[in-house]
Design an enzyme around this catalytic site. Sequence first.
Site, PDB file in Angstrom:
ATOM      1  N   ASP A  13       0.813  -1.227   0.000  1.00 42.16           N
ATOM      2  CA  ASP A  13       0.000   0.000   0.000  1.00 42.16           C
ATOM      3  C   ASP A  13       0.840   1.268   0.000  1.00 42.16           C
ATOM      4  OD1 ASP A  13      -2.265  -1.692   0.188  1.00 42.16           O
ATOM      5  OD2 ASP A  13      -1.911  -1.871   2.345  1.00 42.16           O
ATOM      6  N   HIS A  41      -4.524  -2.268  -6.641  1.00 40.15           N
ATOM      7  CA  HIS A  41      -3.855  -1.104  -7.216  1.00 40.15           C
ATOM      8  C   HIS A  41      -4.902  -0.093  -7.636  1.00 40.15           C
ATOM      9  CE1 HIS A  41      -0.177  -3.687  -8.511  1.00 40.15           C
ATOM     10  NE2 HIS A  41      -0.227  -3.465  -7.227  1.00 40.15           N
ATOM     11  N   GLN A 223       2.007  -6.478  -2.970  1.00 41.24           N
ATOM     12  CA  GLN A 223       2.277  -6.430  -1.523  1.00 41.24           C
ATOM     13  C   GLN A 223       3.554  -5.617  -1.260  1.00 41.24           C
ATOM     14  OE1 GLN A 223       1.480  -9.966  -2.692  1.00 41.24           O
ATOM     15  NE2 GLN A 223      -0.532  -9.060  -2.627  1.00 41.24           N
TER      16      GLN A 223
HETATM   17  P1  IMP Z   1      -2.741 -12.909   2.161  1.00 40.02           P
HETATM   18  O1  IMP Z   1      -1.781 -12.389   1.140  1.00 40.02           O
HETATM   19  O2  IMP Z   1      -4.184 -12.684   1.774  1.00 40.02           O
HETATM   20  O3  IMP Z   1      -2.467 -14.329   2.546  1.00 40.02           O
HETATM   21  O4  IMP Z   1      -2.538 -12.054   3.510  1.00 40.02           O
HETATM   22  C1  IMP Z   1      -1.350 -12.135   4.256  1.00 40.02           C
HETATM   23  C2  IMP Z   1      -0.971 -10.771   4.831  1.00 40.02           C
HETATM   24  O5  IMP Z   1      -0.586  -9.897   3.771  1.00 40.02           O
HETATM   25  C3  IMP Z   1      -2.106 -10.063   5.563  1.00 40.02           C
HETATM   26  O6  IMP Z   1      -1.557  -9.311   6.635  1.00 40.02           O
HETATM   27  C4  IMP Z   1      -2.664  -9.127   4.514  1.00 40.02           C
HETATM   28  O7  IMP Z   1      -3.325  -8.018   5.093  1.00 40.02           O
HETATM   29  C5  IMP Z   1      -1.390  -8.726   3.816  1.00 40.02           C
HETATM   30  N1  IMP Z   1      -1.604  -8.301   2.420  1.00 40.02           N
HETATM   31  C6  IMP Z   1      -1.904  -9.084   1.371  1.00 40.02           C
HETATM   32  N2  IMP Z   1      -2.002  -8.345   0.251  1.00 40.02           N
HETATM   33  C7  IMP Z   1      -1.735  -7.092   0.604  1.00 40.02           C
HETATM   34  C8  IMP Z   1      -1.633  -5.856  -0.143  1.00 40.02           C
HETATM   35  O8  IMP Z   1      -1.783  -5.791  -1.373  1.00 40.02           O
HETATM   36  N3  IMP Z   1      -1.325  -4.750   0.588  1.00 40.02           N
HETATM   37  C9  IMP Z   1      -1.088  -4.803   1.910  1.00 40.02           C
HETATM   38  N4  IMP Z   1      -1.169  -5.907   2.634  1.00 40.02           N
HETATM   39  C10 IMP Z   1      -1.481  -7.042   1.982  1.00 40.02           C
END
Ligand code: IMP
Length: 426
Positions: A13, A41, A223
């Site tokens: 983010d 995005h 991420q």
């Molecule tokens: P997952 O990727 O859905 O398995 O989530 C794992 C961790 O990554 C969690 O803390 C989510 O909030 C974080 N996360 C996943 N995608 C994003 C993103 O695009 N931006 C920020 N945090 C993310």
Amino acid sequence: MPASVILGAQWGDEGKGKITDLLAETADVVVRYQGGNNAGHTIVVEDERFALSLIPSGVLYPTVTPVIGNGCVIDPKVLLEEMATLRSRGIDPSRVLVSGNAHLIMPYHRKLDAVIERYLGEAMIGTTKRGIGPAYMDKYSRFGIRVQDLFDPKIFRKKLDVALKDKNRQLTKVYNQLPLDGEQIFDEYMVYADQLTEHITDTSLVVWEALERGDNILFEGAQGTLLDIDHGTYPFVTSSNPTAGGAAVGIGIGPNRIDHVIGVVKAYISRVGTGPFPTELHDETGDQLIEIGGEYGVVTGRRRRCGWLDAVALRYAVRVNGLTEIALTKLDVLSHFDSIKIATAYTSLGERYTEFPRQQRVLYNCVPHYEEHEGWNVDISEASTYEDLPEQAKRYVDRIEELAGVPIRTVSVGPARAATLERKPT
Ligand code: IMP
């Protein structure tokens, strides 16, 4: 540009979408190399907002070939919906190419993601519940079903039945859920196969050919560095490698083909989900950062946790990614503060740390050492050149560059494309 990786240097983010979109203007190919529709995005083009989660940002330019590499996990339903949305807004998604070696997110992955989180209770990761973790689990346990399997119905059915036997046992016996129906999943995925067939190709070869031609290629990380499965704040991470090395593996190119690594850094810091966060602010200032910065998730709408810029984590991101430059975003959000802080070290369990601690216990107990900077208290979102910025803002940027040891070439002061200032590094 030739071949550049662009990635988040914090917990995601950072505003990568906008910077990627700007760079995509001169790119021939834009490639996603990891993650799936957990990413969000937001791109603003002439007052129109585009929220993409799986398709690379470059799709908005008709001259760009958007590629989804083998390192990604793909929910075909979401991919097709995203294509349909683009089409309805006049953007042609037919150029989107998808690796046949990418893994599929299946309905049981989504279901398991949700029930495992519930089962973890207080220890939950706070995932996006999109099935990302369970899909990568299957990839590494070799239970995964790949995009290419969609085009061999017999093989697909066989793999689905093997996986489903195990998943249904987990769902019913461990998590007290109803089993999923194989027939229904098969029929659903065969429809997706029909719709996706023209998009599937050997994307490693496509990218290699583009590299050989000397095309401009942008590898877009989703991420962020601190969410990397290997280098992030494990276990509160995602299940892939957003760090720069992940680009080579997630596309199928040699690491020596990458010329630049651009880290996108927000002028403060945020994270969603649970896990350690040394500079998190639990006070009114934190709330202000959230509200002024509009810090709510694009994918889940969740309120992000916010805090001051963490230069210890930033130096770590420079190191593990080999950042060659930084794009600093959302500097305008800080215009509302009289004083602005940067963490330059931590104390944890009686010891001082200037390098990002790798031990979870140490990280949880970090108390940041801050240096304080004078705010500028004027709106900077209309600035048309970097030189127009108030001296205090420029000093803040200079200091971040000094702490990172990497040039800051871009400073963003608002969501629109025009609110992007070019800076000559000092
Ligand atoms: P997952 O990727 O859905 O398995 O989530 C794992 C961790 O990554 C969690 O803390 C989510 O909030 C974080 N996360 C996943 N995608 C994003 C993103 O695009 N931006 C920020 N945090 C993310």
